[in-house]
Structure formats: structure tokens, C-alpha cells
Design a protein around this motif. Structure first.
Motif, PDB file in Angstrom:
ATOM      1  N   PRO A 172       0.827  -1.216   0.000  1.00 61.89           N
ATOM      2  CA  PRO A 172       0.000   0.000   0.000  1.00 61.89           C
ATOM      3  C   PRO A 172       0.857   1.261   0.000  1.00 61.89           C
ATOM      4  O   PRO A 172       1.907   1.315   0.647  1.00 61.89           O
ATOM      5  N   ASP A 173       0.392   2.292  -0.718  1.00 57.27           N
ATOM      6  CA  ASP A 173       1.070   3.586  -0.720  1.00 57.27           C
ATOM      7  C   ASP A 173       0.138   4.664  -0.195  1.00 57.27           C
ATOM      8  O   ASP A 173       0.487   5.411   0.698  1.00 57.27           O
ATOM      9  N   SER A 174      -1.059   4.755  -0.758  1.00 55.73           N
ATOM     10  CA  SER A 174      -2.069   5.707  -0.297  1.00 55.73           C
ATOM     11  C   SER A 174      -3.425   5.027  -0.415  1.00 55.73           C
ATOM     12  O   SER A 174      -3.499   3.824  -0.688  1.00 55.73           O
ATOM     13  N   SER A 175      -4.488   5.790  -0.239  1.00 58.51           N
ATOM     14  CA  SER A 175      -5.820   5.186  -0.319  1.00 58.51           C
ATOM     15  C   SER A 175      -6.163   4.704  -1.713  1.00 58.51           C
ATOM     16  O   SER A 175      -7.069   3.885  -1.892  1.00 58.51           O
ATOM     17  N   TRP A 179       2.570   0.211  -4.476  1.00 58.64           N
ATOM     18  CA  TRP A 179       3.832  -0.083  -5.154  1.00 58.64           C
ATOM     19  C   TRP A 179       3.858  -1.551  -5.564  1.00 58.64           C
ATOM     20  O   TRP A 179       3.797  -2.440  -4.717  1.00 58.64           O
ATOM     21  N   LEU A 180       3.949  -1.789  -6.868  1.00 61.73           N
ATOM     22  CA  LEU A 180       4.125  -3.138  -7.402  1.00 61.73           C
ATOM     23  C   LEU A 180       5.614  -3.317  -7.700  1.00 61.73           C
ATOM     24  O   LEU A 180       6.172  -2.608  -8.548  1.00 61.73           O
ATOM     25  N   CYS A 181       6.273  -4.237  -6.995  1.00 61.02           N
ATOM     26  CA  CYS A 181       7.718  -4.428  -7.130  1.00 61.02           C
ATOM     27  C   CYS A 181       8.027  -5.829  -7.656  1.00 61.02           C
ATOM     28  O   CYS A 181       7.422  -6.817  -7.231  1.00 61.02           O
ATOM     29  N   LYS A 202       4.718   2.616  -8.919  1.00 58.82           N
ATOM     30  CA  LYS A 202       3.531   3.082  -8.216  1.00 58.82           C
ATOM     31  C   LYS A 202       2.369   3.050  -9.197  1.00 58.82           C
ATOM     32  O   LYS A 202       2.426   3.650 -10.265  1.00 58.82           O
ATOM     33  N   ILE A 203       1.304   2.326  -8.834  1.00 55.77           N
ATOM     34  CA  ILE A 203       0.157   2.170  -9.722  1.00 55.77           C
ATOM     35  C   ILE A 203      -1.106   2.646  -9.026  1.00 55.77           C
ATOM     36  O   ILE A 203      -1.180   2.676  -7.794  1.00 55.77           O
ATOM     37  N   ASN A 204      -2.110   3.024  -9.825  1.00 59.35           N
ATOM     38  CA  ASN A 204      -3.408   3.377  -9.259  1.00 59.35           C
ATOM     39  C   ASN A 204      -4.375   2.210  -9.426  1.00 59.35           C
ATOM     40  O   ASN A 204      -3.999   1.133  -9.879  1.00 59.35           O
ATOM     41  N   THR A 205      -5.628   2.437  -9.068  1.00 61.17           N
ATOM     42  CA  THR A 205      -6.606   1.345  -9.091  1.00 61.17           C
ATOM     43  C   THR A 205      -7.005   0.941 -10.512  1.00 61.17           C
ATOM     44  O   THR A 205      -7.732  -0.032 -10.688  1.00 61.17           O
ATOM     45  N   LYS A 206      -6.535   1.677 -11.523  1.00 59.10           N
ATOM     46  CA  LYS A 206      -6.743   1.289 -12.919  1.00 59.10           C
ATOM     47  C   LYS A 206      -5.524   0.573 -13.505  1.00 59.10           C
ATOM     48  O   LYS A 206      -5.545   0.190 -14.678  1.00 59.10           O
TER      49      LYS A 206
END
Length: 235
Positions: A172-175, A179-181, A202-206
Motif C-alpha cells: 500500500p502507498d495511499s488510499s 507499489w508493485l515491485c 507506483k500504480i493506481n486502481t486502474k
């Protein structure tokens, strides 16, 4: 599949593929969010994009310009697959020090990575450990096995030059971001460890890429086998 850090490792005068499996683990934290891992990987490794990673090493600026471009259907290792080219130009103080071009091979439905080739003739076969999920939950301090990759000097596969193991994590990074590593071991064929890496997005929900960073674990030149970590971040 060829990772995006190998040219940077070469630039740093140090002595590589990703595929993802993601269990659908839950968490007691009600704010945990699921993210589209498969879509993110497609955006990272198979879609048109450019990025620049940069850091300062002493008084020198180290940078890598990365371009990803899809190349269509081909045959790789006797399989009909899709391909995408990755070109990396590494620089020290804006002077080009290394250029690499490699091609990753994958199939869809489900997304599966099969290996890569590069202009030097290097030929890699990746064995994926599980199906890549459509969605996965971001969980702190947890990683998952990913693949084993066998690298050969050429397509004859008569001389193995490297073996890598990989894992992945989704933190998790924010709401609405995580981070996908993709974490790659040192070459397991070498007696002395040489440069494990962690490639993070760093990815968002899309599943869109918001930023990226690469950490390279560099062996120090001393007798106690200590290491240092160099991190390049997107600009």
C-alpha cells in the motif's frame, strides 16, 4: 523476461524478466484496496511508453532512458507469442555509456511471460510459477514467488550463463495507489553475489503507472562481502 535495470547495472560496471503470480490474500485492514496486477504488468512491459530514471552517485549523475514498444506476433522457443521491445540508454553526466535492446515474449489470456532475446544473442527461458491474477490486494511486508529464469549465451541453449529467481510484492502507498515491485536475485550461477535488483512501480486502481524506481544492490569491493544500495527514481 528482461528487466529494465540490466543496462544500468552495466553502466555502474557491475558484473533478468518478469512474470507475476498473485494469490488473492485478504487482510484485516478494512482500507486495503485491490489493484489490477495483470493490467499494470501489461502497461509496464508490453505497451508504448517512455521513462527516465536518475540518481546521483558521488558527484556524477546516473540516468537511464527507457523505451518500451510492442512489436506484434512472432515465434519464440517454438511457440506463437506476442513481443515487445525494450531499449535502454544509460548515461553518466549526460554522456551515453551503454545501450541495450532486448525483446520480451509473452502470451495473453492469461498473461504469461516466456523469456527474452537481446542483440548480443542472449536467449532466456522463463518458467512462470502460477497464473497472473486480474486483481490482487496490497499487503505490507509480504512477497510471493514469481519465476525461475534460465539464461543462455545463444538460441542453441548449449551454454547456460545465468539463473535468476524472482519474487513480487504489492505494498500500500495511499488510499488509491500501491507499489508493485519485481525483485530479481543475483545470478545464482556465480560464486560471488552480483547485483540483485528491485524494480518498483507506483500504480493506481486502474493499473496506470504513476511513477517508478529501481534499487540495485551493489557488492562493495572489500573482504567482508558487504553491499550498498543505489536507487534511481523516475523524473
Amino acid at each position: 523476461m528482461k528487466n529494465l535495470t540490466i543496462a544500468v547495472v552495466a553502466t555502474l560496471s557491475l558484473s533478468a524478466c518478469v512474470t507475476i503470480n498473485a494469490p488473492m490474500d485478504g487482510t484485516s485492514n478494512n482500507t486495503a484496496t485491490q489493484y489490477p496486477v495483470e493490467s499494470a504488468l501489461l502497461n509496464i512491459y508490453t505497451q508504448n511508453r517512455t521513462s527516465t530514471l536518475m540518481t546521483m552517485l558521488g558527484n556524477q549523475q546516473i540516468s537511464a532512458d527507457i523505451t518500451v514498444a510492442p512489436k506484434g506476433a512472432v515465434v519464440f522457443d517454438n511457440k506463437r507469442v506476442q513481443s515487445a521491445q525494450i531499449r535502454t540508454i544509460s548515461k553518466i553526466d549526460d554522456k551515453v555509456t551503454n545501450q541495450t535492446t532486448s525483446t520480451n515474449y509473452y502470451t495473453l489470456n492469461p498473461l504469461t511471460f516466456h523469456g527474452y532475446t537481446d542483440r548480443s544473442g542472449e536467449y532466456s527461458i522463463a518458467t512462470q510459477t502460477a497464473t497472473i491474477p486480474k486483481m490482487a490486494t496490497a499487503i505490507a511486508d509480504k512477497s510471493y514467488p514469481l519465476l525461475t529464469e534460465n539464461v543462455y549465451s545463444d538460441s542453441s541453449k548449449s551454454q547456460k550463463t545465468a539463473v535468476y529467481r524472482q519474487s513480487w510484492s504489492l505494498t500500500p502507498d495511499s488510499s488509491n495507489s500501491a507499489w508493485l515491485c519485481i525483485n530479481t536475485s543475483e545470478n545464482l550461477l556465480l560464486a560471488t553475489p552480483v547485483g540483485s535488483t528491485s524494480e518498483c512501480y507506483k500504480i493506481n486502481t486502474k493499473g496506470q503507472i504513476l511513477s517508478s524506481k529501481v534499487s540495485i544492490n551493489v557488492p562493495n569491493n572489500n573482504a567482508n562481502n558487504s553491499t550498498s544500495t543505489i536507487t534511481l527514481v523516475s523524473q
